[in-house]
Design an enzyme around this catalytic site. Structure first.
Site, mmCIF file in Angstrom:
data_model
loop_
_atom_site.group_PDB
_atom_site.id
_atom_site.type_symbol
_atom_site.label_atom_id
_atom_site.label_comp_id
_atom_site.label_asym_id
_atom_site.label_seq_id
_atom_site.Cartn_x
_atom_site.Cartn_y
_atom_site.Cartn_z
ATOM 1 N N THR A 59 0.839 -1.193 0.000
ATOM 2 C CA THR A 59 0.000 0.000 0.000
ATOM 3 C C THR A 59 0.875 1.244 0.000
ATOM 4 O O THR A 59 2.090 1.174 -0.189
ATOM 5 C CB THR A 59 -0.988 -0.036 1.183
ATOM 6 O OG1 THR A 59 -1.964 0.978 1.007
ATOM 7 C CG2 THR A 59 -0.289 0.138 2.515
ATOM 8 N N LYS B 83 3.415 1.348 -4.112
ATOM 9 C CA LYS B 83 2.827 0.548 -5.190
ATOM 10 C C LYS B 83 3.577 0.639 -6.522
ATOM 11 O O LYS B 83 3.739 -0.361 -7.225
ATOM 12 C CB LYS B 83 1.353 0.920 -5.370
ATOM 13 C CG LYS B 83 0.520 0.529 -4.163
ATOM 14 C CD LYS B 83 -0.945 0.814 -4.346
ATOM 15 C CE LYS B 83 -1.711 0.409 -3.091
ATOM 16 N NZ LYS B 83 -3.148 0.582 -3.210
ATOM 17 N N ASP C 61 -6.410 -3.448 -6.616
ATOM 18 C CA ASP C 61 -7.150 -2.321 -6.046
ATOM 19 C C ASP C 61 -8.382 -1.963 -6.868
ATOM 20 O O ASP C 61 -9.464 -1.723 -6.330
ATOM 21 C CB ASP C 61 -6.249 -1.075 -5.974
ATOM 22 C CG ASP C 61 -5.362 -1.061 -4.749
ATOM 23 O OD1 ASP C 61 -5.789 -1.571 -3.698
ATOM 24 O OD2 ASP C 61 -4.250 -0.532 -4.842
ATOM 25 N N GLY D 299 -1.522 8.630 -7.814
ATOM 26 C CA GLY D 299 -0.600 7.596 -7.374
ATOM 27 C C GLY D 299 -1.045 6.220 -7.840
ATOM 28 O O GLY D 299 -1.938 6.078 -8.686
ATOM 29 N N GLY D 300 -0.444 5.197 -7.246
ATOM 30 C CA GLY D 300 -0.720 3.834 -7.685
ATOM 31 C C GLY D 300 -2.161 3.415 -7.517
ATOM 32 O O GLY D 300 -2.748 2.788 -8.407
ATOM 33 N N ARG E 271 2.297 14.257 -13.002
ATOM 34 C CA ARG E 271 1.840 12.916 -12.603
ATOM 35 C C ARG E 271 0.461 12.626 -13.174
ATOM 36 O O ARG E 271 0.173 11.496 -13.578
ATOM 37 C CB ARG E 271 1.833 12.778 -11.079
ATOM 38 C CG ARG E 271 3.217 12.591 -10.497
ATOM 39 C CD ARG E 271 3.175 12.334 -8.998
ATOM 40 N NE ARG E 271 2.511 11.091 -8.654
ATOM 41 C CZ ARG E 271 3.096 9.892 -8.672
ATOM 42 N NH1 ARG E 271 4.357 9.769 -9.020
ATOM 43 N NH2 ARG E 271 2.417 8.811 -8.317
ATOM 44 N N GLY F 105 -13.824 3.598 2.260
ATOM 45 C CA GLY F 105 -12.686 2.860 1.742
ATOM 46 C C GLY F 105 -12.703 1.382 2.070
ATOM 47 O O GLY F 105 -12.141 0.570 1.329
#
Length: 270
Positions: free
Chosen positions: A68, A72, A109, A135-136, A162, A250
């Protein structure tokens, strides 16, 4: 749970690790399935990740790792091979150690996130989606939404480069899958005009964090979803619920991944 010399050890790589909720779900599920395996948190700073991955190759009792924030993308680059969507996106959240010490990564994920939406009665097909973060985890979720038939996906990230890199990778995935969603970059984290808004950053994990989305732009008919596990109800979800939106915590993303984690990491034993 009885731990002995034949127990398969799995590690959950994170930095920090205090917020992790996966072991509390993973270990009871292994017991239910009659598996002699245990998942333990490992707090590893980014500067030491490469050394830790080398150690995994040598540890014969270790079956693999769940990965996590913030590891990742870096861990994917350190794998010997990536499978499935991970090979296109260059991001992994689960790594299997084979008997020869080789490390193979996948990304689950997105599968877990879309499954959580569907368990909550939300079909992302045809949706206009805003993802905050690049992000990942954001990339994996976006990829799953592309495959689930989202009509448009926009990415908002404080570092525009990014976000641009994420859109480029999603474009490659869409081309390979022969899918054509609209992809773009949002300059502001405004929910206006979107059906589904996703916080894929760590904002909301700590007291005093700024809100990741302009909450005054959230309204009834929208769905607001989180990747953060703790707190269970983030300030964003609380604000979204007050404004009449449907909220998805989540934990839903995690619940959809427990059995796939076990199946991949423990192989024939599962």
């Amino acid at each position: 749970m009885t731990i002995d010399g034949t127990t398969s050890v799995l590690v959950h790589l994170a930095y920090p690790a205090a917020h992790l909720k996966t072991p509390q779900l993973f270990n009871p599920r292994c017991e239910e399935r009659g598996l002699n395996a245990v998942l333990v948190p490992w707090q590893v700073a980014p500067a030491h990740l490469a050394e830790m991955m080398d150690a995994l190759r040598q540890a014969e009792s270790v079956a693999g790792a769940i990965v996590t924030i913030p590891h990742k993308e870096t861990s994917a680059a350190l794998c010997d091979r990536l499978e499935g969507v991970a090979a296109i996106l260059k991001v992994a959240n689960v790594i299997k150690r084979h008997r020869d010490g080789s490390l193979v990564g996948r990304i689950l994920d997105g599968e877990g996130f879309v499954g959580g939406l569907r368990r909550s009665g939300i079909d992302p097909a045809g949706s206009k989606v805003l993802i905050v973060g690049a992000g990942g985890v954001a990339l994996a979720i976006a990829a799953a939404l592309v495959e689930a038939g989202a009509a448009r996906i926009e990415v908002c990230n404080r570092t525009r480069q990014r976000a641009e890199d994420m859109i480029e990778r999603l474009s490659r995935l869409a081309l390979e899958r022969d899918i054509a969603p609209e992809l773009g970059i949002a300059d502001e984290p405004s929910a206006a005009g979107f059906d589904l808004v996703i916080n894929a950053t760590s904002l909301g994990m700590h007291a005093g964090d700024p809100l990741p989305v302009q909450t005054e732009t959230i309204g009834p008919g929208m769905t607001v979803a989180e990747v953060i596990m703790a707190p269970a109800v983030t300030p964003l979800l609380e604000a979204a619920a007050e404004r009449g939106a449907t909220v998805v915590p989540g934990r839903e993303m995690l619940l959809g991944q427990i059995d796939p984690f076990i199946d991949f990491l423990l192989g024939d034993a599962a």
